[in-house]
Every structure is written in C-alpha cells, then in structure tokens.
Design an enzyme around this catalytic site. Sequence first.
Site, short mmCIF file in Angstrom:
data_model
loop_
_atom_site.label_atom_id
_atom_site.label_comp_id
_atom_site.label_asym_id
_atom_site.label_seq_id
_atom_site.Cartn_x
_atom_site.Cartn_y
_atom_site.Cartn_z
N GLU A 1 -0.74 0.59 -5.26
CA GLU A 1 -0.69 1.88 -5.94
C GLU A 1 0.50 2.00 -6.87
O GLU A 1 0.49 2.81 -7.80
CB GLU A 1 -0.67 3.03 -4.91
CG GLU A 1 -2.01 3.34 -4.25
CD GLU A 1 -2.35 2.44 -3.06
OE1 GLU A 1 -1.55 1.53 -2.74
OE2 GLU A 1 -3.43 2.63 -2.47
N ASN B 1 0.85 -1.19 0.00
CA ASN B 1 0.00 0.00 0.00
C ASN B 1 0.88 1.23 0.00
O ASN B 1 1.92 1.27 0.66
CB ASN B 1 -0.92 0.03 1.22
CG ASN B 1 -1.98 1.10 1.09
OD1 ASN B 1 -2.92 0.96 0.31
ND2 ASN B 1 -1.82 2.19 1.83
N ASP C 1 -4.07 21.92 7.61
CA ASP C 1 -4.43 20.84 6.69
C ASP C 1 -4.99 21.37 5.37
O ASP C 1 -5.00 22.57 5.11
CB ASP C 1 -5.41 19.89 7.40
CG ASP C 1 -5.35 18.49 6.82
OD1 ASP C 1 -4.53 18.22 5.93
OD2 ASP C 1 -6.15 17.65 7.27
#
Length: 450
Positions: free
Chosen positions: A230, A166, A279
């Site tokens: 990925e 991952n 963020d």
Amino acid sequence: MVNAGAPAARAGAPAGNEGQEDLRGFLARVEAAGRLRRLASAELEAVPRLMREAEKAGMTLVVERVVGSGAGHVSNLLVTPNHLAMAYGTDEPISREMVVSEYIRRTAAPIAPVVVDEGPVQEVVVPGDEIDVGSFPLLKHSPKDIGRYITAGMVITKDPETGIRNVSINRMQLKGPRKLGIRMMPPQHLGLIYQKAEKLGRPLEVAVAVGNHPLELIAATTSVELGVDEFGLAGALRGEPLQLVRCRTIDLEVPAHAEVVIEGKVRPGEREAEGPFGDFMQYYVPVMDNHVFHVRAVTHRRNPLFAAIKAGSVEDTHLLASSREAAIYRAARATGSEVVVVHLAPTILNCAISIRKRHEVEPKLVLEAVFASYPWLKYCVIVDHDVDVFDLADVWWAMATRSTPGRGTLHLDAPGFPRDPYNLHQSKLGIDATAPLGRWEEFERTGVGQ
Ligand code: MN
C-alpha cells in the site's frame, strides 16, 4: 515524553522534510483555506464532543495540548469533500468533483517508497522504561466503548512468506502501558498475514504509525490484492516515493514524517477479549476474541499530534469511499455513459451518481454495472448532471421531482454487507431520478435550491 506545552504543529516543513508534504504541511494548507479550528488546550474527555462539533462545522480540529497527555490531537482531516480535494491538490487545487478521476489517474502505476536515514518521527525515542502508550490522547469515542482506542493508526507488517509489506488501518484498544488489543481477522490482509506467522509459530512484528498525511490514509484504506504494498499506492497518490525510516527494534520501515510510531509484536496463539466498540455503521461491534499487541518501542516528533478518526464519521466514510468510488466510477463509465460524479454517503452503502444522459436506458445500465462492481452497495440513485451529489437534500429533490417509484427502479436480490444477522443487506434498490430525455427545458431548474 516531551513537554507539549509549547505550540505544536505550526505550519511549515520541519528539518529533513525535503519537499515531501507531511500532515503538518497539509494542515497548514487547510488552515490557510480557513477550514481548521485550532484550540490551545482541552481535557481528554472533551475531545470527542469537540470532534463532533468540528465535523458539523466542516472543520479540521487541532488541539495543541490535550491536558494530562504528552501530545496534541488532530482529527477531521477529510471532513468535507473539499478537504479531500485539498489532500490531492498538493501542487495545484482541484475541485471536489475531480477527486475520483484524480485518484484513478494517479493510481495507474505504483511508486515504490524509499528508505531514508532519518526522519522527524524519530526526533524523540522514548526510553524503554518510560513507555506508556496511554500517555498519548487515545480517546473513548462512543459511550459504550470498552475503553480508549487508537483509531487512526496505520498498521504496518510484512508477510512472513513473501516479505512484502502490508498497510491497513485497524482499531486498537488500550489495555496497559505497553499492551493494546488489535483485531487481525481474515479475509483482511493483516489477518491472513498473522495466520501465516502463527502457523510458522513466530510472533508477527507490527509497527503503528499515527499522524499521517491523508493520502497515506487513503492508500491504507484501499482494497488492493494481497501482495501489493500500500505504500506503493501512497507514492502513486503523492506522485513521488513515500519516505520511510527503519524501525528501532523490529525489521520494518515506517513513514519518516509520521507524528508517532509504536513498534511491537503480536505473539502466536494469544487472544483476549476486545470491544465493544462503536464501528463504522454507527453501531457497536460486540466483544470478540482478538489479538494482543505488545509494545517494544515508541518514537515521535517533538510536540507530536496524535490523530484520531471517529468510526462512522464523515471522514471515515470519505476514507473508506475513495477506492470504492473509483471502482464504481470505472464500472459506470464502462457502460458508455458519461458519468459526471460518484459519491458514496452516508456510510459506504449508499451512492448517488450524476450523468449526462443521452439515452433513456443509461440509468438502468449504470445501476446494473455498479451493483455488480461493488457488492456492499445497497441504494443507488442516478441523477442528472445539474444535481449536486455531495448534497443529500439535492439528491432527494431529484428523487422527489424526477423519479417514479416502481418505474425505472432496479430491485435485486443479492447479498451485500456480510455481517448481517437480520438479513437487512440481502437486496438492493436502484433508482432512476433523471429527467425525461428531450424535455430538458421543462426540467430546467430555477436556481432556488442550488
Ligand atoms: Mn493489503
């Protein structure tokens, strides 16, 4: 750490590259296109301001030597839609309008990565007793961030049950020379994988690759199912297998052409305070009980370039948008409408879609379809094909001159972005800002604002 006083990251493929374009190859093309700002040196504290200035100018930023660190800095790789097009146009240039359809075309079938014997990312192996992650130019991006962060690190793990890799991008807070805070929370795949390791009572091996080609970053930020590697997507985006090398201290493989790799482990049961951190929505996330990454090894290229992404920046939006724009494009096309371009911005909650309208009902059908396909979507505007969806002023122009508030709009009560203590994301608005059918001559533009 090597001396980074020599010019870093000059164009050209380093030894062992074997045709695989790396970050430096991409930077060379961006520089040749006149879209790269290169500084010989800068103080660490000045870099966030330099990043903002480069972003405003639509330029990728390279600082060859960050004072007091053992590396250079690179950021704003995907600072404009044209940069995104350059990332895809490795063989021949493509237009920014083609990026989404190109993404869809290339990701039809994954291309598995290959493991090679050696790669430039292991040119320098930092001796164990000299490891200090803080010697790289990790940045304090926002004034109230708790400290310095890795923000462009591809976090690589393997599912302890399936062994399937991952890859994701996760923020990491610098806590010590060999210690970083990391957030690994479900439903994110990294969090699910850590949960499995924790249940087994085992530490999770983690490698962090910094300084990657933008196509790898796009693959890492794409939402695929758990159990899909990925790096297979990265190969599909490249059109060739991504080359990996084995880590030195853990059972993982990392991109052979990255700039820096940090190897380590996250132990079961260990949590510490992490944050606050500015963020992607340009707000701070609060202090949270998050995970702790213990560094075992560091390898890097000679004169490495340490990459950074400012959360909420144009580049961050482009990265997060790629796979979501593809999902929206597919859903909009499935209505039968001739969709021209889909663009999510600013943030990934707002969207403008241009179509070649053939029936008056099309904008409404497209709006219904795209809101269903991407639940975070909050505002969506449908415009005609003569409107530049990359230009927010042009989208507003279409809204001002071609929409009727209340008519042709679609209002939905449906949940959106999940972290929503103020109920700001529990409804959606779609706006039809297309000209009436059959009246095109009266709505033909004079060309003034284009
Ligand atoms: Mn995943």
